[in-house]
Design an enzyme around this catalytic site. Structure first.
Site, PDB file in Angstrom:
ATOM      1  N   GLN A  71       0.814  -1.215   0.000  1.00  0.00           N
ATOM      2  CA  GLN A  71       0.000   0.000   0.000  1.00  0.00           C
ATOM      3  C   GLN A  71       0.849   1.266   0.000  1.00  0.00           C
ATOM      4  O   GLN A  71       2.028   1.252   0.368  1.00  0.00           O
ATOM      5  CB  GLN A  71      -0.919   0.001   1.225  1.00  0.00           C
ATOM      6  N   HIS A  72       0.215   2.346  -0.388  1.00  0.00           N
ATOM      7  CA  HIS A  72       0.681   3.723  -0.195  1.00  0.00           C
ATOM      8  C   HIS A  72       1.774   4.191  -1.153  1.00  0.00           C
ATOM      9  O   HIS A  72       2.005   5.381  -1.278  1.00  0.00           O
ATOM     10  CB  HIS A  72       1.184   3.970   1.234  1.00  0.00           C
ATOM     11  N   ASP A 251      -2.344  -4.962  -0.001  1.00  0.00           N
ATOM     12  CA  ASP A 251      -1.914  -6.262   0.505  1.00  0.00           C
ATOM     13  C   ASP A 251      -2.707  -6.716   1.725  1.00  0.00           C
ATOM     14  O   ASP A 251      -3.025  -7.909   1.867  1.00  0.00           O
ATOM     15  CB  ASP A 251      -0.412  -6.271   0.795  1.00  0.00           C
TER      16      ASP A 251
END
Length: 495
Positions: A71-72, A251
């Site tokens: 992520q991110h 994830d």
């Protein structure tokens, strides 16, 4: 019977699993490594995906593919779709000052934190995409000026699988969009005003799809031989010849799908990061910032606590002691619960929860009695688990119910972790067999896309084990004292 593929493009590697769409039975799999670092050229992920697909026997016989990703991560594209600069990953802390500035600009203190929590379900820290965009705008203005679109790692890989058909074709899902800082789980809408606040202007962002919507179809030319190897394991050919692309997800949302988590389940995942998350029917908005109010991949929500320091605490302790991970586990289990008062606060890479990006690790209670490899091994395991137990407490404080704790991730392979976790968490834990649950969750989503229906197909999770032990409250009491001492020092000195 149709086959489906699930991809886990994680921090450390790319894993591909091929499963039966109806039963979830594993047919074949492959993997390839990713480069180290907190800043990575996305093309390295693409190369790893190609290698992992080839190792898995190709995709010629699958009906659908979904990608789950870390992520991110900030993937910036120019107007022609070229990557502008290496992606800043979730564990890159250089945007910590940007996070603090975004809170200050929203009123500062409790006011600023509440503004962000109410707006997008999270309070800015260095991990989130919005803070990385602020850092880019401030520190690399020439590169920032080239940016026409921003997306996340799984978005970019899905787009590449579709043949990179223009920026307007970028797609994402609720789960990953909810970790950006400019999409609201409670409204299901982007907040372009917050994107502009972070970056200085609004750029193209991916369309957010529903849990089982198609993101497009696989362009058969992009995988070349890997997509159509003649030695691929036999299966039903994809209907109509098209290989569908699922929306993908982050994830953690994929891991929840992979283990079949539902309301009342709390998943503790011990990987590069440590995550504690629950499946919920309503969004969270924690102004304290400990709990990020993410969405999940099914239409529900996934309140989540993330620590930067998890399995690599075990790796570091093993390296320090000159042993492998199995030997570290044996050492830890040979020491008594609480390690006779030796405590490790495992902030080895700074920390995200609590938000102390410049903190360092520390060891407390070192005496002649506790200066042994066994005591240090035990303290490392307990310190890592105590940090995750703090996350469990934060979820409960936000209204999460805990029916069972499911322990997954590479760290769950440690016998010491499995046996000590119930003592620290104060609850029994359920441990599925070792597996690629993020990739499995992506495959389950792909099966949902391929088969249709209101809910994803039911895949049985077999051979789980339950670990139970008497809680040892003293472990967390001593850890809390050491943790607070560390945080007080950081607050006072900034070190």
């Amino acid at each position: 019977m149709p086959l489906v593929a699930g991809v886990d493009s994680s921090t450390q590697s790319c894993k591909v699993v091929i499963r039966d769409a109806e039963t979830g039975a594993l047919v074949r799999q492959g993997r390839a490594p990713h480069p180290d670092g907190t800043e990575v050229d996305p093309r390295a992920w693409w190369d790893a995906l190609l290698a992992a697909v080839e190792a898995a026997g190709g995709l010629a016989d699958v009906a659908a593919v979904s990608v789950a990703g870390q992520q991110h991560g900030m993937v910036c594209l120019d107007g022609s779709g070229e990557v502008v600069r290496p992606a800043l990953l979730w564990n890159d802390t250089r945007s910590a000052d940007a996070a603090r500035d975004l809170i200050t600009e929203a009123g500062g203190g409790e006011t600023g934190r509440r503004f962000w929590a109410d707006a997008v379900g999270l309070v800015p820290v260095a991990s989130f995409t919005a803070t990385k965009l602020r850092w880019l705008a401030r520190h690399e203005p020439a590169q920032a000026a080239r940016v026409a679109a921003v997306c996340l790692p799984h978005d970019w890989l899905t787009w590449r699988l579709a043949g990179a058909p223009g920026l307007a074709a970028l797609r994402t899902d609720r789960g990953d969009a909810s970790g950006t800082g400019y999409w609201s789980p409670s409204t299901g809408q982007y907040r372009p005003d917050l994107l502009e606040r972070a970056f200085g202007r609004v750029v193209e962002v991916p369309t957010v799809l529903g849990p089982a919507e198609r993101a497009g179809v696989l362009d058969p030319t992009v995988l070349a031989g890997a997509a159509g190897r003649p030695d691929a394991a036999p299966g039903s050919p994809p209907p109509g010849g098209d290989i569908l692309l699922g929306p993908g997800t982050g994830d953690n949302a994929a891991a929840a799908l992979g283990v079949g988590a539902g309301p009342g389940d709390v998943v503790v995942s011990i990987g590069t990061s440590g995550t504690v998350f629950a499946v919920a029917d309503s969004p969270a908005a924690d102004a304290g910032g400990a709990v990020a109010g993410f969405a999940d991949a099914t239409g529900r929500f996934l309140p989540l606590v993330c620590t930067l320091n998890a399995a690599r605490v075990l790796d570091s302790a093993a390296a320090l002691l000159g042993v492998d991970l199995d030997e570290l586990s044996e050492l830890a289990l040979s020491a008594p619960p609480g390690a006779d008062g030796l405590v490790m606060v495992p902030y080895l890479e700074g920390e995200r929860t609590p938000d102390r990006p410049t903190a360092t690790g520390s060891v407390h209670g070192l005496t002649l009695r506790t200066a042994t490899p066994a005591h240090l091994a035990r303290a490392a395991v307990e310190g890592m688990l105590c940090a995750l137990a703090d996350g469990l407490d934060a979820l409960v404080a936000q209204g999460a119910t805990v029916g069972r704790v499911i322990l997954v991730g590479g760290g769950a392979r440690s016998a010491a972790v499995r046996r000590i976790a119930p003592q620290v968490f104060g609850r029994p834990v359920v441990v599925p067999p070792p597996g690629e649950y993020v990739a499995d969750g992506a495959a389950r989503q792909a099966a949902w896309v391929a088969l249709g229906g209101a809910t994803p197909p039911t895949w049985a999770l077999k051979d789980t084990e339950e670990y139970a032990a008497e809680p040892v409250p003293a472990i967390r009491q001593r850890y809390a004292e050491a943790r607070d001492h560390t945080l007080d020092r950081v607050a006072a000195t900034g070190e």
